[in-house]
Design an enzyme around this catalytic site. Structure first.
Site, PDB file in Angstrom:
ATOM      1  CE  LYS A 207       6.762  -9.997   5.267  1.00  0.00           C
ATOM      2  NZ  LYS A 207       6.178  -9.141   4.222  1.00  0.00           N
TER       3      LYS A 207
HETATM    4  O1  G3P Z   1       8.028  -5.939   2.031  1.00  0.00           O
HETATM    5  C1  G3P Z   1       7.076  -5.037   2.475  1.00  0.00           C
HETATM    6  C2  G3P Z   1       6.349  -4.440   1.332  1.00  0.00           C
HETATM    7  O2  G3P Z   1       5.508  -5.364   0.725  1.00  0.00           O
HETATM    8  C3  G3P Z   1       5.635  -3.187   1.651  1.00  0.00           C
HETATM    9  O3  G3P Z   1       5.841  -2.395   0.564  1.00  0.00           O
HETATM   10  O4  G3P Z   1       5.430  -0.575  -0.984  1.00  0.00           O
HETATM   11  O5  G3P Z   1       3.556  -1.460   0.438  1.00  0.00           O
HETATM   12  O6  G3P Z   1       5.371  -0.108   1.454  1.00  0.00           O
HETATM   13  P1  G3P Z   1       5.003  -1.060   0.367  1.00  0.00           P
END
Ligand code: G3P
Length: 219
Positions: free
Chosen positions: A84
């Site tokens: 990533k």
């Molecule tokens: O895949 C990306 C994810 O982990 C971010 O999610 O909920 O932190 O915006 P969030």
């Protein structure tokens, strides 16, 4: 559309794998910190033994050279590791260098069509638009997924679109309708996707009717 699990929780990944619908995993430093486990390498290696598909692990250093060096090390952890890389100018430099070495990149933290397009041109295997975080900021996150899918389709770019930052089952069906290749979902959302109250009512009724027949037979 494929389903990836968006978690660094090995127990959840083992459980999800049993359902036979999970074809990859995405992790990030925040997900890892939630598990209170600082050994990123050990966790990622274990996940890679559970899920044979792409497992994304994030670089956690700054500066193109340092990122490339760390990415090479992470890529050696397992054959199915994907790196990533954040959607920045530096990230593009790193992505194109890694692509030349045939190291797969998930171009992450994508919040615009331009970022996604540049990631694809740099040779990223995946781009990850963050749907929930765009929604949080008052935008329509899924509209970005639709736009990226349309543009990649139009120009026949091989980069796959991962709908990320998924918060609820409605996001999953919208991602599927938008043509996302993958939705990466928290374990909780995966389990919510399996649920329908009418299925539960139906199962309970079939069971009780069956028990009624069985009792009748026993008379
Ligand atoms: O895949 C990306 C994810 O982990 C971010 O999610 O909920 O932190 O915006 P969030």
């Amino acid at each position: 559309m494929e389903i990836f699990l968006d978690t660094a929780n090995v127990k959840e990944i083992r459980q999800g794998a049993k359902l036979g619908v999970v074809s990859g995993v995405t992790t990030n430093p925040s997900l890892l910190s939630k598990e209170g486990n600082a050994d990123y390498e050990a966790v990622v290696k274990e996940i890679c033994t559970i899920i044979p598909g792409p497992v994304s692990a994030e670089v956690v250093v700054e500066g193109a050279e340092a990122m490339i060096e760390q990415a090479r090390k992470i890529a050696a952890w397992a054959p199915n590791v994907v790196i990533k890389i954040p959607a920045t100018a530096e990230g593009l430099e790193v992505t194109s260098a890694l692509a030349r070495e045939k190291i797969k990149v998930n171009f992450t933290l994508c919040f615009s069509l331009n970022q996604a397009l540049l990631g694809a041109l740099a040779g990223a295997a995946f781009v990850s638009p963050f749907v929930g975080r765009l929604d949080d900021a008052g935008h329509d996150g899924m509209e970005l997924v639709e736009d990226i899918v349309d543009v990649f389709d139009y120009y026949q770019l091989p980069t796959k679109v991962i709908a990320a930052s998924i918060r609820h089952p409605e996001h999953c069906l919208a991602a599927a309708k938008a043509g996302a290749h993958i939705a990466t979902v928290p374990y909780k959302v995966l389990m919510q996707m399996t649920k329908h109250p009418l299925t539960d009512v139906g199962v309970a009724r079939f069971l009780s009717d069956w028990q009624g027949i069985s009792r009748g037979k026993g008379k």
